[in-house]
Design a protein around this motif. Structure first.
Motif, PDB file in Angstrom:
ATOM      1  N   GLY A 159       0.841  -1.205   0.000  1.00 19.29           N
ATOM      2  CA  GLY A 159       0.000   0.000   0.000  1.00 19.29           C
ATOM      3  C   GLY A 159       0.863   1.237   0.000  1.00 19.29           C
ATOM      4  O   GLY A 159       1.903   1.282   0.665  1.00 19.29           O
ATOM      5  N   ARG A 160       0.441   2.245  -0.762  1.00 17.86           N
ATOM      6  CA  ARG A 160       1.212   3.492  -0.833  1.00 17.86           C
ATOM      7  C   ARG A 160       0.233   4.658  -0.787  1.00 17.86           C
ATOM      8  O   ARG A 160      -0.660   4.756  -1.612  1.00 17.86           O
ATOM      9  CB  ARG A 160       2.032   3.496  -2.114  1.00 17.86           C
ATOM     10  CG  ARG A 160       2.872   4.749  -2.306  1.00 17.86           C
ATOM     11  CD  ARG A 160       2.634   5.306  -3.693  1.00 17.86           C
ATOM     12  NE  ARG A 160       1.241   5.744  -3.807  1.00 17.86           N
ATOM     13  CZ  ARG A 160       0.676   6.139  -4.940  1.00 17.86           C
ATOM     14  NH1 ARG A 160       1.318   6.072  -6.055  1.00 17.86           N
ATOM     15  NH2 ARG A 160      -0.579   6.568  -4.954  1.00 17.86           N
ATOM     16  N   PHE A 161       0.397   5.514   0.237  1.00 12.96           N
ATOM     17  CA  PHE A 161      -0.543   6.591   0.484  1.00 12.96           C
ATOM     18  C   PHE A 161       0.171   7.935   0.367  1.00 12.96           C
ATOM     19  O   PHE A 161       1.227   8.124   0.962  1.00 12.96           O
ATOM     20  CB  PHE A 161      -1.166   6.448   1.877  1.00 12.96           C
ATOM     21  CG  PHE A 161      -1.939   5.154   2.031  1.00 12.96           C
ATOM     22  CD1 PHE A 161      -3.309   5.120   1.855  1.00 12.96           C
ATOM     23  CD2 PHE A 161      -1.280   3.966   2.307  1.00 12.96           C
ATOM     24  CE1 PHE A 161      -4.028   3.936   1.962  1.00 12.96           C
ATOM     25  CE2 PHE A 161      -1.972   2.768   2.421  1.00 12.96           C
ATOM     26  CZ  PHE A 161      -3.349   2.749   2.245  1.00 12.96           C
ATOM     27  N   ILE A 162      -0.405   8.837  -0.419  1.00 13.48           N
ATOM     28  CA  ILE A 162       0.130  10.199  -0.534  1.00 13.48           C
ATOM     29  C   ILE A 162      -0.667  11.083   0.413  1.00 13.48           C
ATOM     30  O   ILE A 162      -1.887  11.224   0.256  1.00 13.48           O
ATOM     31  CB  ILE A 162       0.026  10.718  -1.977  1.00 13.48           C
ATOM     32  CG1 ILE A 162       0.860   9.848  -2.925  1.00 13.48           C
ATOM     33  CG2 ILE A 162       0.484  12.177  -2.052  1.00 13.48           C
ATOM     34  CD1 ILE A 162       0.719  10.221  -4.393  1.00 13.48           C
ATOM     35  N   TYR A 187      -4.000   6.894  -3.218  1.00 11.37           N
ATOM     36  CA  TYR A 187      -3.356   5.677  -2.726  1.00 11.37           C
ATOM     37  C   TYR A 187      -3.391   4.593  -3.785  1.00 11.37           C
ATOM     38  O   TYR A 187      -4.156   4.656  -4.752  1.00 11.37           O
ATOM     39  CB  TYR A 187      -3.963   5.173  -1.413  1.00 11.37           C
ATOM     40  CG  TYR A 187      -5.433   4.843  -1.445  1.00 11.37           C
ATOM     41  CD1 TYR A 187      -5.882   3.621  -1.904  1.00 11.37           C
ATOM     42  CD2 TYR A 187      -6.371   5.753  -0.977  1.00 11.37           C
ATOM     43  CE1 TYR A 187      -7.223   3.309  -1.906  1.00 11.37           C
ATOM     44  CE2 TYR A 187      -7.727   5.453  -0.974  1.00 11.37           C
ATOM     45  CZ  TYR A 187      -8.147   4.220  -1.438  1.00 11.37           C
ATOM     46  OH  TYR A 187      -9.477   3.914  -1.444  1.00 11.37           O
TER      47      TYR A 187
END
Lengths: 132, 83
Positions: free
Chosen positions: A54-57, A67
């Motif tokens: 998971g990658r969240f800005i 994301y």
């Protein structure tokens, strides 16, 4: 962030990652043993006891702007993440006066949302711009 | 006899084997754990604290300490995974 302890993080950085990145990983490697944070963010896989990619800005106000979540076997595209951050930064700097259409990257034309643009995007943006 | 598991990104784990314990009536009251994500774009990122490691030091991080900066929060399956 992963379910590994900070001790494992240290071993991984010392023994392997520092061989890939000079001086080791510069940013914090966080521990989420038990997956509590991952559960709140919707990335903790209880069956396998691991977290998905998971990658969240998160913007300076603490607001999630975007994301992406991938299953473990497929890695991320870091350049795409940077492109999205640059786009969100531009929108924020112009206070929403400019928006980044599909395929935008730094240097490419932006759009200026407003009543004059209704039905006229075809004049401002060509399909080829969606591709590099 | 042991078998050699395939090496992947998952983190295989053990568990109890044999017959499942018989259900007692008390178990019926167990609340179901629902899986849901509280994340929505345009909404606040849930705050958290977490221990970690950075540049030779053990640290504690709080997400809200980073207000005023852009943050990339990345999760991954585990240390020493290879993708």
């Amino acid at each position: 962030m992963s379910i590994d302890s900070m001790f494992t993080h240290k071993m991984w950085d010392d023994d392997e990652l520092s061989k890939m990145v000079d001086g080791g990983i510069p940013f914090p490697m966080l521990s989420d043993a038990g997956g509590k944070v991952g559960t709140v963010y919707g990335v903790y896989d209880e069956d396998n006891g691991v977290e998905a990619r998971g990658r969240f800005i998160i913007d300076p106000d603490g607001v999630v702007q975007g994301y992406e979540v991938l299953t473990p076997p497929v890695g991320r595209n870091v350049n795409e993440t940077f492109r999205q951050v640059q786009a969100f930064q531009l929108v924020r700097e112009t206070k929403g006066a400019e928006a980044t259409p599909s395929g935008w990257r730094p240097g490419k034309a932006t759009l200026k949302p407003g009543i004059d643009l209704v039905g006229k995007v075809w004049k401002e943006w060509k399909t080829e711009q969606a591709f590099d | 006899m042991s078998e050699e598991p395939a090496v992947g990104c998952a983190r295989p784990t053990g568990g109890p084997v044999g017959e499942e314990p018989a259900n007692t009536s008390n178990d019926d009251q167990k609340p179901k754990t629902e899986e849901y994500s509280m994340i929505k774009v345009g909404k606040k990122a849930p705050d958290f604290t977490a221990p970690g490691y950075q540049k030779g030091k053990f640290i504690n991080i709080k997400l809200s300490d980073y207000l005023g900066k852009w943050v990339l929060l990345c999760f991954y399956p585990g240390d020493f995974t290879f993708v």
